[in-house]
Write a protein that holds these residues in place. Structure first.
Motif, PDB file in Angstrom:
ATOM      1  N   TYR A 182      65.436 102.436  -8.634  1.00 12.75           N
ATOM      2  CA  TYR A 182      65.886 101.205  -9.288  1.00 12.75           C
ATOM      3  C   TYR A 182      64.729 100.217  -9.449  1.00 12.75           C
ATOM      4  CZ  TYR A 182      65.988  97.952  -5.291  1.00 12.75           C
ATOM      5  OH  TYR A 182      65.645  97.110  -4.264  1.00 12.75           O
ATOM      6  N   ARG A 183      63.782 100.255  -8.509  1.00  9.76           N
ATOM      7  CA  ARG A 183      62.588  99.417  -8.659  1.00  9.76           C
ATOM      8  C   ARG A 183      61.783  99.864  -9.877  1.00  9.76           C
ATOM      9  NH1 ARG A 183      61.134  99.851  -2.219  1.00  9.76           N
ATOM     10  NH2 ARG A 183      62.330  98.025  -1.488  1.00  9.76           N
ATOM     11  N   GLY A 184      61.700 101.191 -10.047  1.00 13.42           N
ATOM     12  CA  GLY A 184      61.018 101.724 -11.213  1.00 13.42           C
ATOM     13  C   GLY A 184      61.708 101.329 -12.501  1.00 13.42           C
ATOM     14  N   PHE A 185      63.040 101.227 -12.466  1.00 12.82           N
ATOM     15  CA  PHE A 185      63.795 100.800 -13.648  1.00 12.82           C
ATOM     16  C   PHE A 185      63.341  99.411 -14.096  1.00 12.82           C
ATOM     17  CE2 PHE A 185      67.311  98.243 -15.299  1.00 12.82           C
ATOM     18  CZ  PHE A 185      67.698  98.992 -16.399  1.00 12.82           C
ATOM     19  N   PHE A 186      63.272  98.474 -13.162  1.00 12.31           N
ATOM     20  CA  PHE A 186      62.877  97.116 -13.504  1.00 12.31           C
ATOM     21  C   PHE A 186      61.409  97.052 -13.934  1.00 12.31           C
ATOM     22  CE2 PHE A 186      66.552  96.091 -10.723  1.00 12.31           C
ATOM     23  CZ  PHE A 186      67.281  95.362 -11.643  1.00 12.31           C
ATOM     24  N   MET A 187      60.555  97.836 -13.273  1.00 12.43           N
ATOM     25  CA  MET A 187      59.152  97.854 -13.673  1.00 12.43           C
ATOM     26  C   MET A 187      58.985  98.493 -15.045  1.00 12.43           C
ATOM     27  SD  MET A 187      57.094  98.702 -10.119  1.00 12.43           S
ATOM     28  CE  MET A 187      55.509  98.583 -10.970  1.00 12.43           C
ATOM     29  N   LEU A 201      61.414 103.918 -19.775  1.00  9.19           N
ATOM     30  CA  LEU A 201      60.578 103.873 -20.973  1.00  9.19           C
ATOM     31  C   LEU A 201      61.195 104.699 -22.100  1.00  9.19           C
ATOM     32  CD1 LEU A 201      56.969 104.198 -19.471  1.00  9.19           C
ATOM     33  CD2 LEU A 201      58.068 102.129 -20.339  1.00  9.19           C
ATOM     34  N   LEU A 202      61.676 105.891 -21.767  1.00  4.81           N
ATOM     35  CA  LEU A 202      62.265 106.763 -22.785  1.00  4.81           C
ATOM     36  C   LEU A 202      63.576 106.205 -23.322  1.00  4.81           C
ATOM     37  CD1 LEU A 202      61.570 110.261 -21.173  1.00  4.81           C
ATOM     38  CD2 LEU A 202      60.404 109.243 -23.140  1.00  4.81           C
ATOM     39  N   LEU A 203      64.394 105.623 -22.457  1.00  4.81           N
ATOM     40  CA  LEU A 203      65.710 105.134 -22.870  1.00  4.81           C
ATOM     41  C   LEU A 203      65.623 103.896 -23.750  1.00  4.81           C
ATOM     42  CD1 LEU A 203      67.879 105.559 -19.625  1.00  4.81           C
ATOM     43  CD2 LEU A 203      67.974 106.918 -21.721  1.00  4.81           C
ATOM     44  N   PHE A 204      64.729 102.980 -23.429  1.00  2.00           N
ATOM     45  CA  PHE A 204      64.724 101.678 -24.104  1.00  2.00           C
ATOM     46  C   PHE A 204      63.656 101.549 -25.185  1.00  2.00           C
ATOM     47  CE2 PHE A 204      67.034 100.823 -20.224  1.00  2.00           C
ATOM     48  CZ  PHE A 204      68.043  99.969 -20.635  1.00  2.00           C
ATOM     49  N   SER A 205      62.807 102.566 -25.339  1.00  2.00           N
ATOM     50  CA  SER A 205      61.771 102.477 -26.371  1.00  2.00           C
ATOM     51  C   SER A 205      62.366 102.434 -27.771  1.00  2.00           C
ATOM     52  CB  SER A 205      60.804 103.657 -26.250  1.00  2.00           C
ATOM     53  OG  SER A 205      61.498 104.891 -26.347  1.00  2.00           O
ATOM     54  N   LYS A 206      63.491 103.116 -27.980  1.00  5.66           N
ATOM     55  CA  LYS A 206      64.130 103.090 -29.299  1.00  5.66           C
ATOM     56  C   LYS A 206      64.614 101.688 -29.663  1.00  5.66           C
ATOM     57  CE  LYS A 206      65.616 107.892 -29.834  1.00  5.66           C
ATOM     58  NZ  LYS A 206      64.809 108.089 -31.056  1.00  5.66           N
ATOM     59  N   VAL A 207      65.059 100.946 -28.672  1.00  4.00           N
ATOM     60  CA  VAL A 207      65.510  99.572 -28.932  1.00  4.00           C
ATOM     61  C   VAL A 207      64.339  98.722 -29.411  1.00  4.00           C
ATOM     62  CG1 VAL A 207      66.512  97.504 -27.898  1.00  4.00           C
ATOM     63  CG2 VAL A 207      67.335  99.763 -27.207  1.00  4.00           C
ATOM     64  N   ILE A 208      63.196  98.826 -28.712  1.00  2.02           N
ATOM     65  CA  ILE A 208      62.017  98.058 -29.093  1.00  2.02           C
ATOM     66  C   ILE A 208      61.525  98.492 -30.474  1.00  2.02           C
ATOM     67  CG2 ILE A 208      59.660  97.465 -28.483  1.00  2.02           C
ATOM     68  CD1 ILE A 208      61.670  96.327 -26.564  1.00  2.02           C
ATOM     69  N   GLU A 209      61.515  99.799 -30.741  1.00  4.72           N
ATOM     70  CA  GLU A 209      61.063 100.293 -32.040  1.00  4.72           C
ATOM     71  C   GLU A 209      61.952  99.769 -33.161  1.00  4.72           C
ATOM     72  OE1 GLU A 209      59.590 104.551 -33.792  1.00  4.72           O
ATOM     73  OE2 GLU A 209      61.603 104.493 -32.927  1.00  4.72           O
ATOM     74  N   TYR A 210      63.260  99.751 -32.931  1.00  7.31           N
ATOM     75  CA  TYR A 210      64.201  99.233 -33.937  1.00  7.31           C
ATOM     76  C   TYR A 210      63.937  97.760 -34.228  1.00  7.31           C
ATOM     77  CZ  TYR A 210      68.520  97.543 -36.024  1.00  7.31           C
ATOM     78  OH  TYR A 210      69.430  96.927 -36.852  1.00  7.31           O
ATOM     79  N   ILE A 267      61.194  98.419 -17.548  1.00  7.83           N
ATOM     80  CA  ILE A 267      61.610  97.419 -18.534  1.00  7.83           C
ATOM     81  C   ILE A 267      60.470  96.443 -18.784  1.00  7.83           C
ATOM     82  CG2 ILE A 267      63.094  95.412 -18.877  1.00  7.83           C
ATOM     83  CD1 ILE A 267      64.584  97.888 -19.476  1.00  7.83           C
ATOM     84  N   SER A 268      59.844  95.979 -17.709  1.00  7.03           N
ATOM     85  CA  SER A 268      58.762  95.006 -17.859  1.00  7.03           C
ATOM     86  C   SER A 268      57.569  95.612 -18.581  1.00  7.03           C
ATOM     87  CB  SER A 268      58.338  94.466 -16.487  1.00  7.03           C
ATOM     88  OG  SER A 268      57.649  95.451 -15.752  1.00  7.03           O
TER      89      SER A 268
END
Length: 275
Positions: free
Chosen positions: A7-12, A66-75, A14-15
């Motif tokens: 979960y720490r990696g999750f927050f890092m 990184l893999l899950l949220f990169s599509k959001v940033i790309e969009y 995202i950042s």
């Protein structure tokens, strides 16, 4: 194996996707900054199993995020470029109070530190006049762009380890942020591997140097970081948005970035310079 680091990696993670929010600062907020530096330094020691148990879950959490949220940033970069860039600018500006407070600027800075800020900030700001804000997205490797991406990843890793500046911010300044996001979003393994190799090598090689500089030249380091933050605004500034909805959205995005940066900063009550 320290699986709570997932979960720490999750927050890092995202950042690390968002320019302006430092993965090092998130590690500091979560109370693992010192252990992170020690684990990277000690990975090739006789106690490597202990450090591996700390780093592996952290790395898994970061990678999945990184893999899950990169599509959001790309969009957002494709469909709402101006508001997205203004959100990034809000994050970057919002970092400054945190850094100046941690460095104790009024108490600890002399005229030499302000000269460092001007020199570093001016050098970085000059990039806005000699290169576009972001180069074309790279989708296939050549010998020349592979070398550039590798060293961009290396530079990004250095920023990831610092408590006030983000790796994605460095990628944005270097013009490869969209390439990195696109590679993650489309699972372009060759691009991911080259940038990732640069990040890993940067972690291993640069970690001891960063620890040494923060310990022995902490205020100069903070001056450099402040200079990078100030100068970066000239590089990532997208121009005045069109009037109407784009302008309103950009203003809202900028102030949202300020609020988000302040939320992360307000959680850090301990001074980094005493770490």
């Amino acid at each position: 194996m320290q699986w709570r680091n997932l979960y720490r990696g999750f927050f890092m993670g995202i950042s690390d996707l968002i320019p302006g929010v430092s993965g090092g600062r998130i590690a500091f907020i979560l109370g693992i900054y010192d252990e992170l530096l020690a684990s990277i330094s000690g990975f090739f020691s006789r106690n490597w199993k202990k450090h591996f148990g700390f780093l592996l879950p952290l790395g898994i959490g970061i990678g999945i995020t990184l893999l899950l949220f990169s599509k959001v940033i790309e969009y957002l970069l494709k469909n709402q470029p101006a508001p997205t860039q203004y959100f990034f600018m809000g994050l970057v500006v919002g970092v400054l109070p945190f850094i100046t407070m941690q460095a104790g600027v009024k108490r600890n800075f002399t005229w030499q530190h302000f000269i460092v800020i001007l020199l570093v900030g001016g050098a970085l700001a000059s990039l806005a006049f000699i290169k576009p804000q972001d180069t074309a997205v790279i989708t296939s490797l050549t010998a020349s762009n592979a070398i550039g991406l590798f060293f961009a990843g290396w530079a990004g890793s250095i920023a990831m380890l610092l408590p006030g500046i983000s790796g994605s911010f460095i990628l944005l300044v270097l013009g490869v942020y969209s390439t990195a996001i696109g590679a993650l979003s489309n699972f372009n393994l060759s691009i991911i591997a080259v940038i990732g190799a640069g990040i890993i090598v940067g972690f291993i090689v640069s970690n001891k140097a960063i620890s040494y500089l923060l310990k022995h030249f902490k205020y100069i380091m903070f001056a450099v970081i402040i200079g990078l933050i100030v100068g970066s605004l000239f590089v990532i500034y997208p121009g005045i948005p069109e009037s109407g909805t784009p302008f309103v959205m950009s203003v809202i995005a900028f102030f949202t970035g300020l609020v988000v940066a302040n939320m992360f900063s307000s959680q850090s009550k301990t001074s980094i310079v005493n770490k």
